[in-house]
Design an enzyme around this catalytic site. Sequence first.
Site, mmCIF file in Angstrom:
data_model
loop_
_atom_site.group_PDB
_atom_site.id
_atom_site.type_symbol
_atom_site.label_atom_id
_atom_site.label_comp_id
_atom_site.label_asym_id
_atom_site.label_seq_id
_atom_site.Cartn_x
_atom_site.Cartn_y
_atom_site.Cartn_z
ATOM 1 N N TRP A 181 9.796 0.952 -5.465
ATOM 2 C CA TRP A 181 8.608 1.747 -5.786
ATOM 3 C C TRP A 181 8.980 3.217 -5.673
ATOM 4 O O TRP A 181 9.628 3.628 -4.714
ATOM 5 C CB TRP A 181 7.451 1.453 -4.824
ATOM 6 C CG TRP A 181 6.329 2.443 -4.998
ATOM 7 C CD1 TRP A 181 5.382 2.427 -5.984
ATOM 8 C CD2 TRP A 181 6.073 3.618 -4.216
ATOM 9 N NE1 TRP A 181 4.542 3.522 -5.865
ATOM 10 C CE2 TRP A 181 4.945 4.271 -4.770
ATOM 11 C CE3 TRP A 181 6.684 4.176 -3.092
ATOM 12 C CZ2 TRP A 181 4.428 5.451 -4.245
ATOM 13 C CZ3 TRP A 181 6.173 5.363 -2.569
ATOM 14 C CH2 TRP A 181 5.045 5.982 -3.142
ATOM 15 N N GLU A 222 7.509 -2.172 -8.604
ATOM 16 C CA GLU A 222 6.106 -2.024 -8.198
ATOM 17 C C GLU A 222 5.440 -0.840 -8.888
ATOM 18 O O GLU A 222 5.940 0.277 -8.848
ATOM 19 C CB GLU A 222 6.031 -1.838 -6.678
ATOM 20 C CG GLU A 222 4.632 -1.626 -6.143
ATOM 21 C CD GLU A 222 4.613 -1.439 -4.635
ATOM 22 O OE1 GLU A 222 3.517 -1.233 -4.086
ATOM 23 O OE2 GLU A 222 5.690 -1.474 -4.000
ATOM 24 N N LYS A 224 1.888 1.632 -9.740
ATOM 25 C CA LYS A 224 0.766 2.256 -9.041
ATOM 26 C C LYS A 224 -0.082 3.001 -10.054
ATOM 27 O O LYS A 224 0.438 3.513 -11.048
ATOM 28 C CB LYS A 224 1.266 3.213 -7.955
ATOM 29 C CG LYS A 224 0.178 3.678 -6.988
ATOM 30 C CD LYS A 224 0.760 4.387 -5.781
ATOM 31 C CE LYS A 224 -0.333 4.717 -4.777
ATOM 32 N NZ LYS A 224 0.201 5.335 -3.538
ATOM 33 N N ASP A 255 0.337 -4.801 -6.140
ATOM 34 C CA ASP A 255 -0.235 -4.307 -4.887
ATOM 35 C C ASP A 255 -1.749 -4.259 -5.029
ATOM 36 O O ASP A 255 -2.275 -3.684 -5.984
ATOM 37 C CB ASP A 255 0.324 -2.919 -4.570
ATOM 38 C CG ASP A 255 -0.091 -2.403 -3.202
ATOM 39 O OD1 ASP A 255 -1.309 -2.279 -2.970
ATOM 40 O OD2 ASP A 255 0.799 -2.108 -2.379
ATOM 41 N N HIS A 258 -3.252 -0.800 -5.760
ATOM 42 C CA HIS A 258 -2.622 0.077 -6.742
ATOM 43 C C HIS A 258 -3.280 0.057 -8.123
ATOM 44 O O HIS A 258 -2.667 0.429 -9.115
ATOM 45 C CB HIS A 258 -1.137 -0.263 -6.878
ATOM 46 C CG HIS A 258 -0.313 0.263 -5.755
ATOM 47 N ND1 HIS A 258 1.060 0.321 -5.791
ATOM 48 C CD2 HIS A 258 -0.665 0.773 -4.552
ATOM 49 C CE1 HIS A 258 1.517 0.819 -4.657
ATOM 50 N NE2 HIS A 258 0.483 1.109 -3.902
ATOM 51 N N HIS A 282 1.734 -7.449 -2.692
ATOM 52 C CA HIS A 282 1.516 -6.579 -1.549
ATOM 53 C C HIS A 282 0.030 -6.672 -1.217
ATOM 54 O O HIS A 282 -0.807 -6.107 -1.913
ATOM 55 C CB HIS A 282 1.922 -5.138 -1.862
ATOM 56 C CG HIS A 282 3.358 -4.872 -1.598
ATOM 57 N ND1 HIS A 282 3.925 -3.616 -1.692
ATOM 58 C CD2 HIS A 282 4.363 -5.703 -1.210
ATOM 59 C CE1 HIS A 282 5.221 -3.692 -1.388
ATOM 60 N NE2 HIS A 282 5.500 -4.942 -1.104
ATOM 61 N N ASP A 290 -6.622 3.426 -2.993
ATOM 62 C CA ASP A 290 -5.466 2.840 -2.314
ATOM 63 C C ASP A 290 -5.354 3.369 -0.882
ATOM 64 O O ASP A 290 -4.452 4.111 -0.548
ATOM 65 C CB ASP A 290 -4.192 3.168 -3.113
ATOM 66 C CG ASP A 290 -2.946 2.558 -2.488
ATOM 67 O OD1 ASP A 290 -3.059 1.497 -1.856
ATOM 68 O OD2 ASP A 290 -1.863 3.157 -2.623
ATOM 69 N N ASP A 292 -5.165 1.424 1.910
ATOM 70 C CA ASP A 292 -4.335 0.559 2.741
ATOM 71 C C ASP A 292 -4.965 0.243 4.087
ATOM 72 O O ASP A 292 -4.354 0.414 5.138
ATOM 73 C CB ASP A 292 -2.942 1.179 2.939
ATOM 74 C CG ASP A 292 -2.070 1.002 1.707
ATOM 75 O OD1 ASP A 292 -2.133 -0.073 1.101
ATOM 76 O OD2 ASP A 292 -1.328 1.932 1.352
ATOM 77 N N ASP A 322 1.004 -4.849 3.071
ATOM 78 C CA ASP A 322 1.303 -3.418 2.887
ATOM 79 C C ASP A 322 0.076 -2.605 3.256
ATOM 80 O O ASP A 322 -0.792 -2.356 2.421
ATOM 81 C CB ASP A 322 1.729 -3.138 1.448
ATOM 82 C CG ASP A 322 2.180 -1.693 1.254
ATOM 83 O OD1 ASP A 322 2.240 -0.960 2.258
ATOM 84 O OD2 ASP A 322 2.465 -1.296 0.121
#
Length: 415
Positions: A181, A222, A224, A255, A258, A282, A290, A292, A322
Amino acid sequence: MTTAYEFACERYAEHGVDVDAAVAAMDAYPVSIHCWQGDDVGGFEGAGELGGGLAVTGNYPGKARNAEELRADADLAMSLLPGKHRFNLHAIYAETGGEKVERDQLTAEHFAAWIDWAKSRGVGLDFNPSYFSHPLAASGVTLSHADKSVRDFWIDHGKACRRIGAAMGAATGSPCVTNVWVPDGSKDTPADRKAPRERLACALDEVFSEKLNPKQNLDAVESKLFGIGAESYTVGSHEFYMGYAIKNGKVLCLDAGHFHPTEVISDKLSAVMQFIPEVLLHVSRGVRWDSDHVVVLSDELRAIAQEIVRGGYGGRVHIGLDFFDATINRIAAWVIGVRSTQKALLAALLEPWGEVRDAEAAGDLTARLALMEEHKTLPFDAVWTHYCEAKGVPAGAGWLKQVQKYEAEVQSQRS
């Protein structure tokens, strides 16, 4: 007297579900635990400031300050999780003995202690190049940089990391998923969207040019949607990496944070699996974007697990976490995230999907909806409790007392 587990088995059996088989199937779904939750994506280079559009919120005391503490924290977390899992490392977690080693010069020797630790515990390792928190990433551009010397540095870093991943896979006897990434993008509207993507594609070709044994290393890419400092344009978009993965036979990383907040990766799985050999997930929890947050047993997490099980994708999907939350105890964050993911997987394995699918195939949409709703109250908790007890870990919130004891005796002593 009928036990709760026996009652659950009877109730699920009424819907054609073999509970014992579902519990046994859980061993096929290890979760890759991300190292960076344990120290707020700090690593051991001493970079100080987190870059690449990444940000960690909170300053909860007791974070790991070195590899020994991080491994000890991970040991506690894994002791509270049913089943065997994996551990996911970033390149910035190399142990160099106090010497300055540039990222393009990293080797498996700098991860020897991690490999020995994983082998002694019988867990697999996964790996990530670190394209952030570095002077040559200060502009927010790495593999797509217009300066060839900068680009070459990051290409060499990627090559070094793939070799490290292969060494990890060879040592543990389990393929290491090495995930690429990059934060590359633009804060404001770019004049040229094409050239950076051309440079990124060529750079990736160079990173992946060395053929490695897929039994030791699996390459993932990956995407985003956007990031801090790259709000207007992201070079490695979903479309870019999906095309690259299809063309080159790479693992595609999806993800959960993302994409646009109205998009969910559960809906994407059955689409991309038509064309991609394997997928890396993820698992995260975006709030608004995003962000997380620590993974919880949400509707989307349940839907992701359902798609994995319903599609029979277990052997083609790699599940990793993640997120990074420094507002709560970091070990507890790991345990909450993994156990939530496992609960979603077990619930999906217990789902009487066959009768719902049959109703849909027959055009009986009334029965489809009615059965879906009835399934939500089947006695799942009794099965989860049985699974945890069979694996020798606390079934309920008893694990939290162990984390609190460790925090009082160990983490509180860290300055």
